[in-house]
Design a protein around this motif. Structure first.
Motif, PDB file in Angstrom:
ATOM      1  N   UNK A  92      53.265 129.622  54.351  1.00  0.00           N
ATOM      2  CA  UNK A  92      53.671 129.884  52.911  1.00  0.00           C
ATOM      3  C   UNK A  92      54.621 129.514  52.021  1.00  0.00           C
ATOM      4  N   UNK A  93      55.658 129.361  52.804  1.00  0.00           N
ATOM      5  CA  UNK A  93      57.037 128.528  52.211  1.00  0.00           C
ATOM      6  C   UNK A  93      56.742 127.201  52.008  1.00  0.00           C
ATOM      7  N   UNK A  94      56.038 126.711  52.942  1.00  0.00           N
ATOM      8  CA  UNK A  94      55.102 125.519  52.262  1.00  0.00           C
ATOM      9  C   UNK A  94      54.781 124.742  51.390  1.00  0.00           C
ATOM     10  N   UNK A  95      53.106 126.273  50.905  1.00  0.00           N
ATOM     11  CA  UNK A  95      51.978 126.731  49.879  1.00  0.00           C
ATOM     12  C   UNK A  95      53.465 126.793  48.500  1.00  0.00           C
ATOM     13  N   UNK A  96      54.017 127.453  49.410  1.00  0.00           N
ATOM     14  CA  UNK A  96      54.975 127.744  47.409  1.00  0.00           C
ATOM     15  C   UNK A  96      55.447 126.935  46.702  1.00  0.00           C
ATOM     16  N   UNK A  97      56.690 125.213  47.873  1.00  0.00           N
ATOM     17  CA  UNK A  97      57.044 124.052  47.017  1.00  0.00           C
ATOM     18  C   UNK A  97      56.602 123.746  46.863  1.00  0.00           C
ATOM     19  N   UNK A  98      54.778 123.422  47.671  1.00  0.00           N
ATOM     20  CA  UNK A  98      54.101 122.013  46.999  1.00  0.00           C
ATOM     21  C   UNK A  98      54.040 122.860  45.584  1.00  0.00           C
ATOM     22  N   UNK A  99      52.918 123.770  45.397  1.00  0.00           N
ATOM     23  CA  UNK A  99      53.583 124.578  44.301  1.00  0.00           C
ATOM     24  C   UNK A  99      53.646 124.475  43.391  1.00  0.00           C
ATOM     25  N   UNK A 100      55.059 124.913  43.572  1.00  0.00           N
ATOM     26  CA  UNK A 100      56.222 124.597  43.144  1.00  0.00           C
ATOM     27  C   UNK A 100      56.177 122.924  42.043  1.00  0.00           C
ATOM     28  N   UNK A 101      56.480 122.334  43.167  1.00  0.00           N
ATOM     29  CA  UNK A 101      56.334 121.160  42.518  1.00  0.00           C
ATOM     30  C   UNK A 101      55.292 120.683  41.990  1.00  0.00           C
ATOM     31  N   UNK A 102      54.603 120.701  41.617  1.00  0.00           N
ATOM     32  CA  UNK A 102      52.821 120.216  41.130  1.00  0.00           C
ATOM     33  C   UNK A 102      53.117 121.110  39.440  1.00  0.00           C
ATOM     34  N   UNK A 103      53.731 121.978  39.812  1.00  0.00           N
ATOM     35  CA  UNK A 103      53.256 123.266  38.295  1.00  0.00           C
ATOM     36  C   UNK A 103      54.746 122.058  37.661  1.00  0.00           C
ATOM     37  N   UNK A 104      55.858 122.146  38.137  1.00  0.00           N
ATOM     38  CA  UNK A 104      57.102 121.250  37.127  1.00  0.00           C
ATOM     39  C   UNK A 104      56.529 119.532  37.219  1.00  0.00           C
ATOM     40  N   UNK A 105      56.084 119.131  37.982  1.00  0.00           N
ATOM     41  CA  UNK A 105      55.599 117.641  37.805  1.00  0.00           C
ATOM     42  C   UNK A 105      54.413 117.757  36.169  1.00  0.00           C
ATOM     43  N   UNK A 106      53.269 119.433  36.002  1.00  0.00           N
ATOM     44  CA  UNK A 106      52.324 119.069  35.520  1.00  0.00           C
ATOM     45  C   UNK A 106      52.873 119.424  34.012  1.00  0.00           C
ATOM     46  N   UNK A 107      54.091 119.860  33.693  1.00  0.00           N
ATOM     47  CA  UNK A 107      54.572 120.499  33.222  1.00  0.00           C
ATOM     48  C   UNK A 107      55.968 119.223  31.991  1.00  0.00           C
ATOM     49  N   UNK A 108      55.826 118.739  33.392  1.00  0.00           N
ATOM     50  CA  UNK A 108      56.527 117.040  32.220  1.00  0.00           C
ATOM     51  C   UNK A 108      55.911 116.468  31.437  1.00  0.00           C
ATOM     52  N   UNK A 109      54.523 116.050  32.236  1.00  0.00           N
ATOM     53  CA  UNK A 109      53.380 115.564  31.877  1.00  0.00           C
ATOM     54  C   UNK A 109      53.173 116.247  31.267  1.00  0.00           C
ATOM     55  N   UNK A 110      52.577 117.268  30.696  1.00  0.00           N
ATOM     56  CA  UNK A 110      52.622 117.946  29.068  1.00  0.00           C
ATOM     57  C   UNK A 110      53.210 117.649  28.257  1.00  0.00           C
ATOM     58  N   UNK A 111      53.860 117.382  28.386  1.00  0.00           N
ATOM     59  CA  UNK A 111      55.509 117.452  26.978  1.00  0.00           C
ATOM     60  C   UNK A 111      54.812 116.349  26.223  1.00  0.00           C
ATOM     61  N   UNK A 112      54.494 114.917  26.872  1.00  0.00           N
ATOM     62  CA  UNK A 112      53.760 113.908  26.293  1.00  0.00           C
ATOM     63  C   UNK A 112      52.653 113.883  25.385  1.00  0.00           C
ATOM     64  N   UNK A 113      51.810 114.616  26.045  1.00  0.00           N
ATOM     65  CA  UNK A 113      50.549 115.038  25.319  1.00  0.00           C
ATOM     66  C   UNK A 113      50.273 115.942  24.377  1.00  0.00           C
ATOM     67  N   UNK A 114      51.309 116.827  24.422  1.00  0.00           N
ATOM     68  CA  UNK A 114      51.462 118.190  23.069  1.00  0.00           C
ATOM     69  C   UNK A 114      52.196 116.648  22.275  1.00  0.00           C
ATOM     70  N   UNK A 115      53.068 116.299  22.713  1.00  0.00           N
ATOM     71  CA  UNK A 115      53.445 115.490  21.246  1.00  0.00           C
ATOM     72  C   UNK A 115      52.380 114.780  20.433  1.00  0.00           C
ATOM     73  N   UNK A 116      51.314 113.626  21.804  1.00  0.00           N
ATOM     74  CA  UNK A 116      51.034 112.904  20.967  1.00  0.00           C
ATOM     75  C   UNK A 116      49.550 113.222  20.493  1.00  0.00           C
ATOM     76  N   UNK A 117      49.020 114.431  21.116  1.00  0.00           N
ATOM     77  CA  UNK A 117      47.543 114.892  20.561  1.00  0.00           C
ATOM     78  C   UNK A 117      48.337 115.899  18.971  1.00  0.00           C
TER      79      UNK A 117
END
Length: 181
Positions: A111-136
């Motif tokens: 469960x801890x490993x899964x939570x760490x992976x999910x936290x990483x993927x969520x933060x990474x997708x948030x970082x990638x969302x910012x340029x997408x919003x601006x360019x859109x």
């Protein structure tokens, strides 16, 4: 019955050795096959506990003398048998508890490993969302800031998106979102 009780003890020792071997191979990355084998060992221990409890009840009834007339040497044999069955029962219970605690620990690790992976993927997708919003926003056919500067507006928008992504990345690094615990 004494021979059967000794076989129980031997089989429980074999199950304990299997459990220890699986525990050593699990390490930090539990595999499904190992976890399934632990589950099989746990199920076997539960069957042993149930049958040893039944054997203990039968021995107690025989020992009471209601069903068979017992002599002193037979009573001593039954006492030895009861000790052996109780030992096997206790070994089964202890092994089952150890196995339960071990599987609970591995469940927590997974469960801890899964939570760490999910936290990483969520933060990474948030970082990638910012340029997408601006360019859109700048892809719309409506007047927006910097559209009157056609020569440098593209560069300013890219720098803004990059700056916001870098700031957000620094924020996540400061909050320790990228660590793998």
């Amino acid at each position: 019955m004494l021979a059967i009780a000794k076989i129980y003890v031997d089989k429980i020792r074999i199950l304990n050795r299997k459990r220890i071997l699986i525990e050593q191979t699990l390490g930090k990355a539990p595999k499904n096959e190992d976890l399934i084998n632990l589950m099989k060992i746990e199920r076997s221990l539960i069957y042993f506990i149930m049958s040893l409890k039944s054997n203990s009840l039968v021995i107690s009834k025989i020992k009471s003398g209601k069903y068979l007339k017992l002599y002193d040497d037979e009573k001593e044999l039954l006492d030895d048998l009861m000790i052996e069955v109780d030992q096997a029962f206790d070994m089964s219970n202890i092994s089952n508890r150890i196995l339960n605690e071990m599987t609970d620990s591995y469940d927590s690790i997974i469960n801890n490993n899964t939570n760490s992976v999910m936290k990483f993927l969520t933060s990474y997708s948030i970082i990638l969302t910012i340029p997408t919003i601006i360019f859109s926003f700048y892809g719309m056919n409506v007047p927006l800031p910097l559209t009157n500067l056609p020569k440098i507006s593209w560069e300013i928008i890219c720098l803004l998106a990059l700056l916001l992504s870098v700031l957000l990345t620094l924020f996540f690094v400061k909050k320790d979102y990228f660590s793998k615990r």
